[in-house]
Design a protein around this motif. Structure first.
Motif, PDB file in Angstrom:
ATOM      1  N   LEU A   1      -9.886  -4.931   1.140  1.00 33.29           N
ATOM      2  CA  LEU A   1     -10.556  -3.824   1.809  1.00 33.29           C
ATOM      3  C   LEU A   1      -9.916  -2.472   1.574  1.00 33.29           C
ATOM      4  O   LEU A   1     -10.086  -1.562   2.373  1.00 33.29           O
ATOM      5  N   GLY A   2      -9.194  -2.301   0.508  1.00 35.37           N
ATOM      6  CA  GLY A   2      -8.572  -1.016   0.243  1.00 35.37           C
ATOM      7  C   GLY A   2      -7.317  -0.817   1.069  1.00 35.37           C
ATOM      8  O   GLY A   2      -6.724  -1.757   1.595  1.00 35.37           O
ATOM      9  N   TYR A   3      -6.901   0.433   1.194  1.00 33.55           N
ATOM     10  CA  TYR A   3      -5.659   0.739   1.906  1.00 33.55           C
ATOM     11  C   TYR A   3      -5.833   0.607   3.410  1.00 33.55           C
ATOM     12  O   TYR A   3      -6.906   0.867   3.955  1.00 33.55           O
ATOM     13  N   ILE A   4      -4.754   0.201   4.073  1.00 35.97           N
ATOM     14  CA  ILE A   4      -4.758   0.011   5.523  1.00 35.97           C
ATOM     15  C   ILE A   4      -3.644   0.864   6.104  1.00 35.97           C
ATOM     16  O   ILE A   4      -2.460   0.633   5.850  1.00 35.97           O
ATOM     17  N   LEU A   5      -4.041   1.892   6.859  1.00 33.53           N
ATOM     18  CA  LEU A   5      -3.120   2.860   7.447  1.00 33.53           C
ATOM     19  C   LEU A   5      -3.213   2.802   8.966  1.00 33.53           C
ATOM     20  O   LEU A   5      -4.229   2.392   9.530  1.00 33.53           O
TER      21      LEU A   5
ATOM     22  N   GLY B   1      -6.135  -6.570   2.662  1.00 34.42           N
ATOM     23  CA  GLY B   1      -6.135  -5.335   1.894  1.00 34.42           C
ATOM     24  C   GLY B   1      -4.712  -4.929   1.575  1.00 34.42           C
ATOM     25  O   GLY B   1      -3.803  -5.762   1.527  1.00 34.42           O
ATOM     26  N   GLU B   2      -4.522  -3.618   1.387  1.00 33.38           N
ATOM     27  CA  GLU B   2      -3.230  -3.073   0.978  1.00 33.38           C
ATOM     28  C   GLU B   2      -2.609  -2.290   2.132  1.00 33.38           C
ATOM     29  O   GLU B   2      -2.804  -1.083   2.269  1.00 33.38           O
ATOM     30  N   ALA B   3      -1.875  -3.002   2.977  1.00 32.93           N
ATOM     31  CA  ALA B   3      -1.238  -2.358   4.120  1.00 32.93           C
ATOM     32  C   ALA B   3      -0.043  -1.530   3.671  1.00 32.93           C
ATOM     33  O   ALA B   3       0.704  -1.927   2.763  1.00 32.93           O
ATOM     34  N   LEU B   4       0.150  -0.388   4.315  1.00 28.85           N
ATOM     35  CA  LEU B   4       1.319   0.426   4.012  1.00 28.85           C
ATOM     36  C   LEU B   4       2.597  -0.293   4.440  1.00 28.85           C
ATOM     37  O   LEU B   4       2.575  -1.126   5.345  1.00 28.85           O
TER      38      LEU B   4
ATOM     39  N   GLY C   1       0.804  -1.212   0.000  1.00 29.61           N
ATOM     40  CA  GLY C   1       0.000   0.000   0.000  1.00 29.61           C
ATOM     41  C   GLY C   1       0.833   1.256   0.000  1.00 29.61           C
ATOM     42  O   GLY C   1       2.013   1.251   0.306  1.00 29.61           O
ATOM     43  N   GLY C   2       0.229   2.320  -0.421  1.00 34.37           N
ATOM     44  CA  GLY C   2       0.654   3.707  -0.306  1.00 34.37           C
ATOM     45  C   GLY C   2       2.030   4.180  -0.684  1.00 34.37           C
ATOM     46  O   GLY C   2       2.727   4.663   0.136  1.00 34.37           O
ATOM     47  N   MET C   3       2.443   4.139  -1.866  1.00 36.23           N
ATOM     48  CA  MET C   3       2.073   3.421  -3.060  1.00 36.23           C
ATOM     49  C   MET C   3       3.289   2.659  -3.540  1.00 36.23           C
ATOM     50  O   MET C   3       4.131   3.211  -4.208  1.00 36.23           O
ATOM     51  N   VAL C   4       3.435   1.413  -3.111  1.00 34.64           N
ATOM     52  CA  VAL C   4       4.561   0.605  -3.555  1.00 34.64           C
ATOM     53  C   VAL C   4       4.208   0.047  -4.930  1.00 34.64           C
ATOM     54  O   VAL C   4       3.393  -0.860  -5.055  1.00 34.64           O
ATOM     55  N   THR C   5       4.800   0.628  -5.938  1.00 35.94           N
ATOM     56  CA  THR C   5       4.416   0.298  -7.305  1.00 35.94           C
ATOM     57  C   THR C   5       5.613  -0.191  -8.106  1.00 35.94           C
ATOM     58  O   THR C   5       6.757  -0.158  -7.637  1.00 35.94           O
ATOM     59  N   ALA C   6       5.338  -0.658  -9.301  1.00 36.86           N
ATOM     60  CA  ALA C   6       6.408  -1.123 -10.183  1.00 36.86           C
ATOM     61  C   ALA C   6       7.289   0.061 -10.593  1.00 36.86           C
ATOM     62  O   ALA C   6       6.784   1.149 -10.887  1.00 36.86           O
ATOM     63  N   ASP C   7       8.583  -0.171 -10.619  1.00 34.47           N
ATOM     64  CA  ASP C   7       9.513   0.913 -10.972  1.00 34.47           C
ATOM     65  C   ASP C   7       9.687   0.953 -12.496  1.00 34.47           C
ATOM     66  O   ASP C   7      10.653   0.434 -13.051  1.00 34.47           O
ATOM     67  N   ASN C   8       8.708   1.591 -13.133  1.00 29.68           N
ATOM     68  CA  ASN C   8       8.762   1.740 -14.594  1.00 29.68           C
ATOM     69  C   ASN C   8       9.117   3.166 -14.988  1.00 29.68           C
ATOM     70  O   ASN C   8       8.787   3.621 -16.081  1.00 29.68           O
TER      71      ASN C   8
END
Length: 427
Positions: free
Chosen positions: A381-385, A352-355, A249-256
């Motif tokens: 369940l969406g993002y988890i903060l 869900g998408e934990a930070l 989560g928040g926002m660990v994304t592909a490094d493109n």
């Protein structure tokens, strides 16, 4: 899509009761493993979803979507790990799969999504008029096919040896869009081989990343980088590959990212990242030693989250999947957590998408050299903060708006720490 659209449509969250006990089957002693898959690509192709809002039309596919299942068994305990190439897989659909698997206790079936952003809408996100773009009949068919994969994996159980390892994946694979270095580079790998040969049954890769290189705006349907990870591992090992996401989560994304400062949103870039992650996973597992008889332990616990945002409640109640029932207050949502020990490794699930800071904290408290976190598992369940991050500053505005509430992360952490305290030590 508009911010209002995004806010109106997230969905679910919850956690609450406690049910913690080993889950026993009636199987043979001795470690066994099995794996199977099903293609779940819609025919004809359906619009794809990258989140809230109306799904986008597609003209072609760049790879198939899959339901992939792994089953492990020892000393009367049987567990299944299932991975689906979708944005998420709500708990109500997970239960639909479990009901069709007679050979495993339902609480021992862990069902996750890879989080590709170029597959059909699995939620039934409602628009401002209460309409949705999900094909419910198709989603139910995916459930049937996923159950078939699990049942086949049970039928294919055979004596096996296990290898596992956790180490840093190297190379340009992932980063945090909000804070580039705030992500977990560790990659966990579990691999099973036949007991009396070097033939590989499956390779499981656990890594935190958003598979959103291609996304939902290119008119393409596919599994994003995960499809190329499957291809690379299966071509090199001969066994089935399965991907389980982590705390992305928040926002660990592909490094493109490119040198020009833009994102390379191409199938070719998804392929580069997927094959690189696969190669790193195989490098990480290569020095691991065989475990001929690893113990298996599985615990389940219900958890209930407050749904603080009335828009979340509306999204749940308006979903065509029957995810919520209007009881008059509609302020909570209940889902399931799992803790699994496989030999010296330990797995915790996140619905869900934990930070990443939550992921780091949980791993630090897991009594093992081999910590695994299965994100987007048993629900989505969406993002988890944590409460200190929720609605605290502008950068986290979006992920706060797509989080169940201020206490979501706190409740999750407390429940998982309690499970760790009550569970036997992995060995």
């Amino acid at each position: 899509m508009s911010r209002h659209f995004i806010r109106v449509v997230l969905l679910m969250v919850a956690v609450g009761g406690i049910v913690m006990a080993p889950c026993f089957g009636q199987q043979e002693n001795g470690f066994r493993a099995g794996a199977a898959l099903r293609v779940v690509t819609p025919d004809p192709l359906l619009p794809v979803s990258g989140g809230m809002g109306e799904p986008r039309p597609v003209r072609e596919k760049y790879g198939d979507l899959f339901a992939r299942a792994v089953v492990l068994e020892n000393n009367g305990v049987r567990v299944a790990f299932v991975s689906l190439d979708f944005l998420g897989w709500p708990g109500v659909l997970c239960d639909r799969i479990r009901k069709q698997v007679p050979g495993i206790p339902p609480e021992n079936i862990l069902i996750a999504s890879t989080h590709t952003h170029s597959a059909p809408d699995p939620y039934g996100f409602p628009d401002l008029n209460g309409k949705h773009g999900a094909d419910v009949e198709y989603l139910h068919k995916v459930c049937d096919l996923a159950a078939e994969a699990v049942n086949e994996a049970v039928d294919r159980l055979q004596p096996a040896r296990l290898r596992l390892n956790v180490d840093r994946a190297k190379g340009k694979i992932a980063y945090n869009y909000y804070a580039p270095q705030l992500y977990d580079p560790r990659c966990g790998v579990i691999q099973a081989r036949e007991a009396n040969s070097e033939k590989i049954i499956f390779t499981l890769v656990n890594y935190a990343i958003h598979p959103e290189v291609v996304g939902n705006s290119k008119g393409l349907l596919g599994p994003d980088l995960c499809g190329f990870l499957y291809d690379e591992i299966e071509n090199k090992t001969g066994g089935m590959a399965i991907f389980m996401n982590s705390a992305q989560g928040g926002m660990v994304t592909a490094d493109n990212r490119t040198e020009a400062g833009k994102d390379a949103e191409t199938v070719e870039e998804a392929e580069r990242i997927g094959r690189l992650l696969a190669s790193e996973a195989l490098r990480i597992i290569d020095p691991a030693q065989d475990l001929s008889d690893p113990d298996i332990f599985c615990a389940a616990r219900n958890i209930t989250f407050p749904v603080d945002n009335p828009l979340m409640r509306a999204a749940i109640l308006l979903s065509p999947l029957g995810m919520g029932v209007d009881t008059g207050d509609g302020s909570t949502y209940t889902t399931r957590l799992n803790l699994v020990n496989v030999g010296p490794a330990q797995i915790l699930t996140i619905p869900g998408e934990a930070l990443p800071n939550i992921g780091y904290y949980l791993k630090r408290n897991m009594p093992t050299r081999y910590p695994f976190l299965f994100g987007l598992t048993n629900d989505a369940l969406g993002y988890i903060l944590t409460k200190v991050d929720w609605m605290s500053f502008d950068r986290y505005q979006y992920i706060s708006e797509t989080c169940l509430g201020e206490m979501t992360g706190e409740l999750l952490i407390d429940a998982l720490l309690a499970m760790l305290k009550e569970a036997p030590q992995p060995k």
